[in-house]
Design an enzyme around this catalytic site. Structure first.
Site, short mmCIF file in Angstrom:
data_model
loop_
_atom_site.label_atom_id
_atom_site.label_comp_id
_atom_site.label_asym_id
_atom_site.label_seq_id
_atom_site.Cartn_x
_atom_site.Cartn_y
_atom_site.Cartn_z
N VAL A 237 -29.30 4.45 -27.16
CA VAL A 237 -28.54 5.34 -26.28
C VAL A 237 -27.70 6.31 -27.10
O VAL A 237 -27.49 6.12 -28.29
CB VAL A 237 -27.58 4.56 -25.36
CG1 VAL A 237 -28.33 3.84 -24.28
CG2 VAL A 237 -26.70 3.62 -26.15
N GLU B 70 -35.80 0.55 -23.97
CA GLU B 70 -34.90 -0.04 -22.96
C GLU B 70 -34.19 1.04 -22.15
O GLU B 70 -33.73 0.77 -21.05
CB GLU B 70 -33.88 -0.95 -23.64
CG GLU B 70 -33.10 -0.23 -24.70
CD GLU B 70 -32.16 -1.12 -25.47
OE1 GLU B 70 -31.72 -2.14 -24.94
OE2 GLU B 70 -31.86 -0.78 -26.62
O1 0RQ Z 1 -16.18 8.48 -31.79
O2 0RQ Z 1 -16.24 9.16 -29.47
O3 0RQ Z 1 -14.07 9.03 -30.72
O4 0RQ Z 1 -15.75 10.81 -31.26
O5 0RQ Z 1 -18.28 6.46 -32.76
O6 0RQ Z 1 -20.43 8.20 -32.30
O7 0RQ Z 1 -21.70 9.92 -33.55
O8 0RQ Z 1 -21.09 10.35 -31.09
O9 0RQ Z 1 -22.86 8.66 -31.80
O10 0RQ Z 1 -22.87 8.41 -29.24
O11 0RQ Z 1 -24.83 7.86 -30.70
O12 0RQ Z 1 -22.78 6.40 -30.70
C1 0RQ Z 1 -23.34 3.37 -32.78
C2 0RQ Z 1 -21.47 3.76 -31.19
C3 0RQ Z 1 -23.03 5.64 -31.84
C4 0RQ Z 1 -23.84 3.80 -30.33
C5 0RQ Z 1 -22.92 4.12 -31.55
C6 0RQ Z 1 -17.47 6.99 -33.82
C7 0RQ Z 1 -17.63 8.49 -33.67
C8 0RQ Z 1 -17.54 8.64 -32.17
C9 0RQ Z 1 -19.71 7.67 -31.23
P1 0RQ Z 1 -15.50 9.46 -30.73
P2 0RQ Z 1 -21.50 9.39 -32.17
P3 0RQ Z 1 -23.38 7.88 -30.52
C10 0RQ Z 1 -29.00 1.02 -27.59
C11 0RQ Z 1 -29.30 0.20 -28.79
C12 0RQ Z 1 -25.24 0.26 -30.44
C13 0RQ Z 1 -26.44 -0.12 -31.23
C14 0RQ Z 1 -27.67 0.47 -30.62
C15 0RQ Z 1 -23.96 2.32 -30.07
C16 0RQ Z 1 -18.27 7.39 -31.67
O13 0RQ Z 1 -25.12 4.33 -30.57
O14 0RQ Z 1 -23.11 1.73 -29.43
O15 0RQ Z 1 -28.20 1.47 -31.11
N1 0RQ Z 1 -25.03 1.69 -30.58
N2 0RQ Z 1 -28.12 -0.17 -29.53
O16 0RQ Z 1 -16.63 9.18 -34.36
C17 0RQ Z 1 -15.40 5.15 -37.21
C18 0RQ Z 1 -17.48 5.07 -38.28
C19 0RQ Z 1 -18.05 5.68 -37.13
C20 0RQ Z 1 -17.20 5.97 -36.06
C21 0RQ Z 1 -19.23 6.58 -35.54
N3 0RQ Z 1 -18.21 4.76 -39.34
N4 0RQ Z 1 -16.18 4.82 -38.27
N5 0RQ Z 1 -15.88 5.70 -36.09
N6 0RQ Z 1 -17.98 6.52 -35.10
N7 0RQ Z 1 -19.31 6.07 -36.79
C22 0RQ Z 1 -27.90 0.48 -26.68
C23 0RQ Z 1 -28.37 -0.51 -25.67
O17 0RQ Z 1 -29.15 -1.33 -25.98
C24 0RQ Z 1 -27.84 -0.54 -24.33
#
Ligand code: 0RQ
Length: 499
Positions: A261, A286
């Site tokens: 997602v 999914e």
């Molecule tokens: O924070 O919202 O405050 O700006 O995480 O990051 O780059 O917008 O990316 O929306 O794709 O989310 C892993 C959370 C990424 C998500 C994750 C902060 C960043 C931002 C969101 P803000 P982006 P995305 C599908 C399968 C679960 C695992 C998966 C997720 C916010 O994709 O939950 O893939 N994945 N599951 O700033 C501090 C870091 C950071 C950080 C990102 N290193 N340190 N903050 N952020 N990296 C899900 C299902 O199965 C249902």
């Protein structure tokens, strides 16, 4: 409407649910989530609290839900325990402060864990439907999630009959629940769109305590516009997979794709569609996000199996307006099947999930910022990664304006180990870790994926960790995280400070 079931207001339905109940709700990212009853339950909780009485429930779902479920219940401080994946800001705060107990689980395992009784009895199932028969036949809406299992196991059932979704969603779903060991047999999905179950969920009509009539859109947010970074990540993934096919490591007919997602996943799929080197492909995944809809219509994506239609309201309206077409291309499955390790491995799924951080050994943290703060949860990323034909993780090389490096010496929390993670992609490039030893992996990840601002300091770390099979310093592994907590920026680390 000739139902033998009482038609209730959402408030009347919520009044049936007692403090301490365990409720299995429909909803998966947040497609098909129950909306009216949880919202009314939140209001009930507020009234109970104002009267000095406890009111909290255990919330089981498929995955994340919307503001009317997780949002309303969290705002009312009405959740005691929650599984398995969430993305609501208020709930996230409560989880991280310890106010709500949260167990992060692989999504494929949720239904069986509930069936095995590991989480105790399910008192209520609250599910959204687009149609309901007098005999208890339920046609679900935009996701299946774990609804079929909750509806079967729950002692009592409440249905939200949502007029926003037409009854002719019938035929989109394929409901199948495996038997429990030792009677378990294979899940007989041999091709992406094989149908192995029933289009409706049969519920014992005697359990249905009432039906609430609603007319509510799914609460999926719109996607951000692609950025240069997400575009680059998307194109790196697509180019890499095209190369794999040309080199004969992916068959010419290609293999089914899974994608997670969020904005990055959306951009990756969009880039896959644009890359003409990649043949028309299938998805075994999914979630289907907006970017896949035009790909299905153009034939770039031949067909898709998913657990949820995680679409913006506009994209969902488009699907409903062209439902006959999409019913021919898409199967909606329970998460136990969409994410089944057995099926993922059999079909040879190429998995593409998102990391928060990746360490130099190739271990991935997808869930916890600075090792402690829960973001959303592991979701299905582990189900797919561990069993994929080829497993990929992508993320921007930095977060928070460059102050955080996504490439770190040691992951501060580990969801996916070096044994399961094969390819890392950032906007900087691709690190193909297959067949590499830990020191080679570390070099590749730094050279190809780390942001230039961090490469030298990561190389300095490597120089200090030459001995041993893994490039690890027990004292310095988390020094970049400690530096961020101390100075607000991971850059320009003085390793001496943390020795
Ligand atoms: O924070 O919202 O405050 O700006 O995480 O990051 O780059 O917008 O990316 O929306 O794709 O989310 C892993 C959370 C990424 C998500 C994750 C902060 C960043 C931002 C969101 P803000 P982006 P995305 C599908 C399968 C679960 C695992 C998966 C997720 C916010 O994709 O939950 O893939 N994945 N599951 O700033 C501090 C870091 C950071 C950080 C990102 N290193 N340190 N903050 N952020 N990296 C899900 C299902 O199965 C249902």
């Amino acid at each position: 409407m000739a139902f033998p079931f009482p038609i209730l207001t959402a408030e009347e339905a919520a009044d049936l649910i007692a403090h301490g109940a365990t409720i299995g709700f429909s909803g998966f990212t947040p497609a098909g989530a129950a909306k009216a009853i949880p919202k009314a339950l939140g209001e009930k909780a507020k009234r109970e609290h104002a009267a000095g009485r406890d009111f909290k429930v255990t919330v089981l779902t498929g995955a994340s839900t919307g503001r009317s479920l997780d949002g309303a219940l969290a705002a009312a401080e009405a959740i005691s325990f929650r599984i398995p994946y969430q993305s609501d800001p208020t709930l996230r705060k409560q989880i991280n402060s310890g106010q709500v107990r949260f167990a992060d689980m692989h999504l494929s395992q949720v239904p069986q864990v509930v069936r095995y009784g590991f989480l105790g009895p399910v008192h209520w199932a609250v599910a959204e439907a687009c149609d309901l028969t007098a005999g208890g036949g339920v046609v679900l809406t935009t996701s299946v999630g774990a609804s079929n299992t909750y509806l079967r196991l729950a002692k009592r059932v409440l249905i939200e009959l949502n007029a926003r979704h037409p009854p002719y969603l019938l035929g989109l779903h394929d409901l199948f629940e495996p038997k429990d060991p030792p009677a378990r047999q294979e899940i007989p999905v041999y091709h992406v769109t094989d149908r192995i179950g029933s289009p409706i969920c049969l519920v014992d009509p005697n359990k249905i305590a009432g039906v609430v009539l609603t007319d509510l859109e799914d609460e999926n947010g719109a996607f951000d516009e692609p950025t240069l970074v997400t575009d680059k990540i998307g194109h790196h993934v697509a180019d890499f997979l095209a190369g794999e096919m040309w080199d004969g490591r992916i068959p010419p007919r290609f293999l089914p794709l899974q994608s997670g997602v969020g904005n990055i996943a959306n951009a990756v799929l969009s880039a896959m569609g644009q890359n003409r080197e990649i043949p028309d492909f299938e998805m075994y995944t999914e979630v289907l996000q907006d970017s896949v809809i035009p790909l299905l219509e153009s034939g770039r994506c031949r067909c898709a199996s998913t657990c949820a239609l995680t679409l913006s309201p506009a994209a969902m309206r488009h699907v409903i307006a062209n439902l006959d077409f999409f019913k021919g291309q898409v199967v909606l499955r329970p998460q136990e099947v969409s994410n089944s390790p057995e099926v993922v491995r059999r079909l040879g799924v190429v998995s593409m999930n998102t990391a928060i951080e990746v360490d130099l050994g190739g271990n991935v943290n997808s869930t916890h910022v600075m090792g402690k703060t829960m973001m959303n949860g592991i979701g299905g990323s582990g189900d797919f990664t561990r069993n994929a034909y080829l497993s990929m993780f992508s993320c921007p090389s930095t977060a928070k304006g460059g102050k955080i490096s996504a490439i770190v010496p040691l992951a501060s929390h580990m969801d996916h180990s070096e044994h399961s993670v094969q390819v890392i992609v950032t906007e900087q490039g691709v690190a193909d870790l297959r067949g590499k030893d830990p020191h080679e992996r570390a070099q590749l990840i730094i050279n190809n994926c780390a942001h230039p601002d961090y490469r030298e300091q990561l190389r300095d770390y490597l120089k200090m960790t030459k001995s041993g099979h893994e490039p690890l310093s027990l004292s310095l592994g988390l020094a970049m995280h400690r530096q961020f907590l101390r100075h607000g920026d991971m850059r320009h680390i003085d390793w001496e400070e943390f020795q």
